[in-house]
Design an enzyme around this catalytic site. Structure first.
Site, PDB file in Angstrom:
ATOM      1  N   THR A 128       0.147  41.744 -29.225  1.00  9.07           N
ATOM      2  CA  THR A 128      -1.081  41.039 -29.576  1.00  9.07           C
ATOM      3  C   THR A 128      -2.064  41.975 -30.283  1.00  9.07           C
ATOM      4  OG1 THR A 128      -3.100  40.109 -28.608  1.00  9.07           O
ATOM      5  CG2 THR A 128      -1.783  41.463 -27.159  1.00  9.07           C
ATOM      6  N   ASP A 129      -2.878  41.403 -31.161  1.00  8.33           N
ATOM      7  CA  ASP A 129      -3.924  42.203 -31.822  1.00  8.33           C
ATOM      8  C   ASP A 129      -4.993  42.654 -30.823  1.00  8.33           C
ATOM      9  OD1 ASP A 129      -5.167  39.722 -31.376  1.00  8.33           O
ATOM     10  OD2 ASP A 129      -6.309  39.799 -33.249  1.00  8.33           O
ATOM     11  N   GLU A 130      -5.008  42.047 -29.621  1.00 13.75           N
ATOM     12  CA  GLU A 130      -6.062  42.384 -28.651  1.00 13.75           C
ATOM     13  C   GLU A 130      -5.947  43.827 -28.164  1.00 13.75           C
ATOM     14  OE1 GLU A 130      -6.941  39.269 -25.854  1.00 13.75           O
ATOM     15  OE2 GLU A 130      -6.333  37.715 -27.263  1.00 13.75           O
ATOM     16  N   TYR A 153      -5.401  42.015 -19.386  1.00 10.53           N
ATOM     17  CA  TYR A 153      -4.348  41.417 -20.220  1.00 10.53           C
ATOM     18  C   TYR A 153      -3.999  42.340 -21.381  1.00 10.53           C
ATOM     19  CZ  TYR A 153      -2.306  38.738 -24.049  1.00 10.53           C
ATOM     20  OH  TYR A 153      -1.509  38.339 -25.102  1.00 10.53           O
ATOM     21  N   LYS A 157      -0.564  44.578 -22.187  1.00 11.83           N
ATOM     22  CA  LYS A 157       0.230  44.405 -23.404  1.00 11.83           C
ATOM     23  C   LYS A 157       0.348  45.720 -24.176  1.00 11.83           C
ATOM     24  CE  LYS A 157       1.736  41.113 -24.911  1.00 11.83           C
ATOM     25  NZ  LYS A 157       3.070  40.475 -24.763  1.00 11.83           N
TER      26      LYS A 157
END
Ligand code: NAD
Ligand code: TYD
Length: 343
Positions: A128-130, A153, A157
């Site tokens: 994810t870009d997060e 989260y 990741k």
């Protein structure tokens, strides 16, 4: 690329199910094994009639279970790893440990099985870009940018990505990592912003917009994400990371997305309920440079306005699908998180 045997994890969730259906449809000789625990987020019915294909096998099991994973890894050409705890709001409360176990330990179990039992298999880690954290405008992190995750989260990741890349370096596995921006489209669980607001708007319920709705997400249609994953599998290289983003221009705030949903559903402005402080450590802006992937020939197909309209039509036509997900445990989550039981 055609005719390959793919172990998909989390293929009963939102993105994984779209990927499985697309793969079976586009490659008439593809074989898919789908390993999914069927948490609240997974449902075999998301596969529709594709679940009956002789080229599709469903295995109800846990990526954290080495015996289960060991039985599936030998003989596959690819592991495409979607399975995760995926909702930021659920990670900021008391359940952060489940994110670490599923997202970090689960990824390790898969990598370890590939290393021991099928070291020639390719491994696609769905990231994810997060992991880049809050990105100050007008920045667009590329694949070498520093990881600064803000939530349990995104931290879990980031840990999974780093483990996968470390297995590539240490053990020579063909690992590729994708880092995609926020997805939307059919079959997304109504805990996430777009389906939550569409379904609440359809029922005349409040739309709890966090912190003034000024945050920016680079919304990408789920089908565009799945096309990007196929591009990475077909044209990407071992050991590489690929950002995947719509690069919306202009960028859209959550308030603008909310307005699009109100326009498409015909619901009144008065449903917007400004809520403060519901998400600690809330990132203001996500954005990535996806030039590296675009150089391989990928680009997104749909603009956000028509994508939202199409998504509203899908939720309007599939009320029974999302009503089933707004069940008792969802109501309990909603009451705990939003302070009211009316989803
Ligand atoms: P989802 O929550 O809809 O689905 C997750 C799936 O994983 C479910 O089917 C669930 O049953 C399964 N699962 C959970 N724990 C498992 C376990 N221990 N063993 C086996 N299966 C398990 O998630 P999604 O939105 O489809 O996201 C898929 C992947 O894409 C995740 O890795 C997520 O981090 C990543 N991602 C999501 C987005 C997004 O906007 N949704 C954006 C970028 C990346
Ligand atoms: P979400 O869909 O949960 O995805 P992510 O946290 O992974 O970006 O949230 C998208 C944006 O919408 C984020 O800025 C938080 C905001 N949001 C709300 O304003 N209200 C809500 O009820 C939810 C679920 C999200």
């Amino acid at each position: 690329m055609n005719g390959q045997k793919i172990l998909v994890t989390g293929g009963c969730g939102f993105i994984g199910s779209q990927f499985v259906k697309m793969q079976l449809e586009r490659d008439e000789s593809a074989q898919i094994i789908n390993l999914d625990l069927l948490t609240y987020a997974g449902d075999p019915s998301n596969l529709g009639t594709w679940a009956d294909s002789p080229r599709y096998t469903f295995v109800h099991g846990d990526i954290r279970d080495p015996a289960c994973v060991d039985a599936l890894v030998p003989g596959v050409d690819w592991v495409v790893h979607f399975a995760a705890e995926s909702h930021v709001d659920r990670s900021t409360g008391t359940r952060a440990g489940e994110f670490v176990e599923t997202n970090v330990l689960g990824t390790f179990v898969l990598l370890d099985a590939v290393k021991r039992l099928n070291p020639d298999a390719h491994f696609l880690q769905i990231g994810t870009d997060e992991v880049y954290g809050d990105v100050a405008a007008p920045g667009f992190p590329d694949e070498s940018s520093r990881l600064e995750p803000s939530s349990p989260y995104s931290a879990s990741k980031a840990g999974a990505d780093q483990l996968a890349l470390a297995f590539a370096i240490t053990h020579g596995l063909d690992v590729r990592v994708s880092r995609c921006t926020n997805n939307y489209g059919a079959f997304q669980h109504p805990e996430k912003l777009i389906p939550l607001f569409i379904t609440n708007a359809l029922d005349g319920l409040a739309l709890p917009l966090y912190d003034g709705g000024t945050q920016i997400r680079d919304w990408l249609r789920v089908s565009d994400h799945c096309h990007a994953l196929r591009t990475i599998m077909e044209k990407g290289q071992a050991g590489e990371i690929y950002n995947v983003g719509a690069n919306q221009d202009p960028e859209r705030t959550n308030r603008e997305i909310t307005q699009m949903i109100l326009d498409a559903t015909g619901a009144p402005q008065s449903l917007i309920e400004d809520r403060q402080g519901l998400r600690p450590g809330h990132d203001q802006r996500y954005a990535v440079s996806s030039q590296k992937l675009r150089q391989l020939g990928w680009s997104p197909e749909l603009d956000i306005e028509s994508g939202i309209e199409e998504t509203v039509r899908w939720y309007t036509d599939h009320r029974s699908w999302w009503e089933a997900r707004k069940d008792e445990s969802y109501r309990a989550y909603y009451a705990e998180h939003y302070g009211k039981s009316d989803p």
